[in-house]
Scaffold this active site. Sequence first.
Site, PDB file in Angstrom:
ATOM      1  N   TYR A 128      13.801  -3.243  63.177  1.00  0.00           N
ATOM      2  CA  TYR A 128      13.141  -3.273  61.866  1.00  0.00           C
ATOM      3  C   TYR A 128      14.114  -3.356  60.693  1.00  0.00           C
ATOM      4  CZ  TYR A 128      10.030  -1.034  65.263  1.00  0.00           C
ATOM      5  OH  TYR A 128       9.345  -0.702  66.420  1.00  0.00           O
ATOM      6  N   HIS A 129      15.164  -4.171  60.825  1.00  0.00           N
ATOM      7  CA  HIS A 129      16.158  -4.285  59.759  1.00  0.00           C
ATOM      8  C   HIS A 129      16.417  -5.733  59.336  1.00  0.00           C
ATOM      9  CE1 HIS A 129      17.980  -0.324  61.532  1.00  0.00           C
ATOM     10  NE2 HIS A 129      16.897  -0.108  60.807  1.00  0.00           N
TER      11      HIS A 129
END
Length: 539
Positions: free
Chosen positions: A470-471
């Site tokens: 999730y980056h």
Amino acid sequence: MDTIEADYIVVGAGSAGCVVAARLSEDPSCRVVVLEAGGEDTSPWIHIPLGYGKTIADPRVNWCYETEADPGVNGRKIFWPRGKVLGGSSSINGLLYVRGQAEDFDHWRQLGNVGWSFDDVLAYFKRSEGRLGAGDELRGRGGPLAVSDLGERDNELNEAYIKAAEEVGIPRNPDYNGRVQEGVGYFQVTARNGRRCSAAVAFLRPAMKRANLRVITRALAERVLFAGKRAVGVSFTRDGDRTTVRATREVILCGGAVNSPQLLMLSGVGPAEHLQATGVEVTYDLPGVGGNLQDHFQTRFVYKCRFPITVNDIMMSKVKMARMGLQYLLFRSGPLTVSAGTVGIFTRTRPELASPDIQFHFIGFSSDRPAEGLHKFSGFSQNVCQLRPESRGEILLKSPDPTVAPAIHPNYLATELDRWTLVEGLKLGRRIAERPVMQHYIESEYLPGADVTTDDELLEYAKQFGGTIYHPCGTCKMGPDPMAVVDDQLRVHGLTGLRVADASIMPTMVSGNTNAACIMIGERCADFVRGQAMARAAA
């Protein structure tokens, strides 16, 4: 069509957008309008740290994106949650506060971005941070963003994992956000007294008391409006009605690594050939928009535990769940205060490397996918991700319709270095788990399983079961090169009155979770804008 007047328009109330809006509205003479496609951050699950398990697939607060089929992960489509609510992804993330390495920002400076070395950005990290706990002179104390030590430390699994890491040669590090990142230790989190401190809670909510700040939720930005090459406003829809906000000074895009390049392209700013093929009239040919996409790819170990001491066990018992809820209500403590990882490791897969290239998240629960709930057995996890991937993907429009999600091509594991760094990380994770102090707790390795042993088998497991941590970042990268989108003051190349401030401007990834750096970028942007405003006033 209604029209609203403002000095500054901030598109997106995520991590950076909340900071930009709060800082600009400190000047009472400035009118600031914030457009947020999501709604208010009123869900109780947003503010309970472990509540991210409830919000990670909730379309009421989450864009719930999905990538295109990716050849690097055996043609799978990967679920990409992104915040669609006040606070953006800081309202649904795992709360971990990780600045990255000083070398990350020094590298940005080496790429030609003046004012972005670690020495330059340190003051902005410190300005935003309200550190609750030990730390050296590198840490901030008086800022609005609460950063605390993980409260839930009394689970014996955590100390066992730290000891096992030390036994394989990884030193204990009490503050990975201090002078040295390398080592093993407890994560620091954006929380205070058992409550999430999102960017909305820390920055935007207090600022919303000011008369000169207007926040409009459920406002989907359709396009940036231009007069020639100058951005002069934003068109958005809300409840079916179209409205225009006019900006006398600047438009600042803070939609994140997916939405900022999407909005630029919808506005005619991007690769001309792609825009024309999608049916978008070209405003300015800027080939780098949507390119340079980077993300941390993770693969996890899942273990069955010999003892009923994991969060899985609590969720399988109504009595334990009731006790957990009561503990949180009365004392703001217990498992509901747990973040997306209790213990972290930053280390090197090869001794000749100058700094860590791999990160581990140790988590006292396990699941196949977070949105599907926890396993129905006593279990815990060890996740590993490569910190500085070489692979680059892209984001493209599927349609000129702003309600249609863009095409996300992450291009995971596209280089040899990325593939084998991850394999070496998995092998190191195995060595940690094989230490006697961990074997005391491990009944069996559930995933990938004892039969997955060779490098090729580990790589195939990663391709089949790995995914995003999730980056996403990099899709409006900062720099002086032909594929850069913004300059070192975050101004969009070739245009005026338009900036981008969010994870998309990162030319390369930071070595760790990205939220802290996004907040720093918001602080930096606000100072750039205020500096330009002061220069105008003095002229």
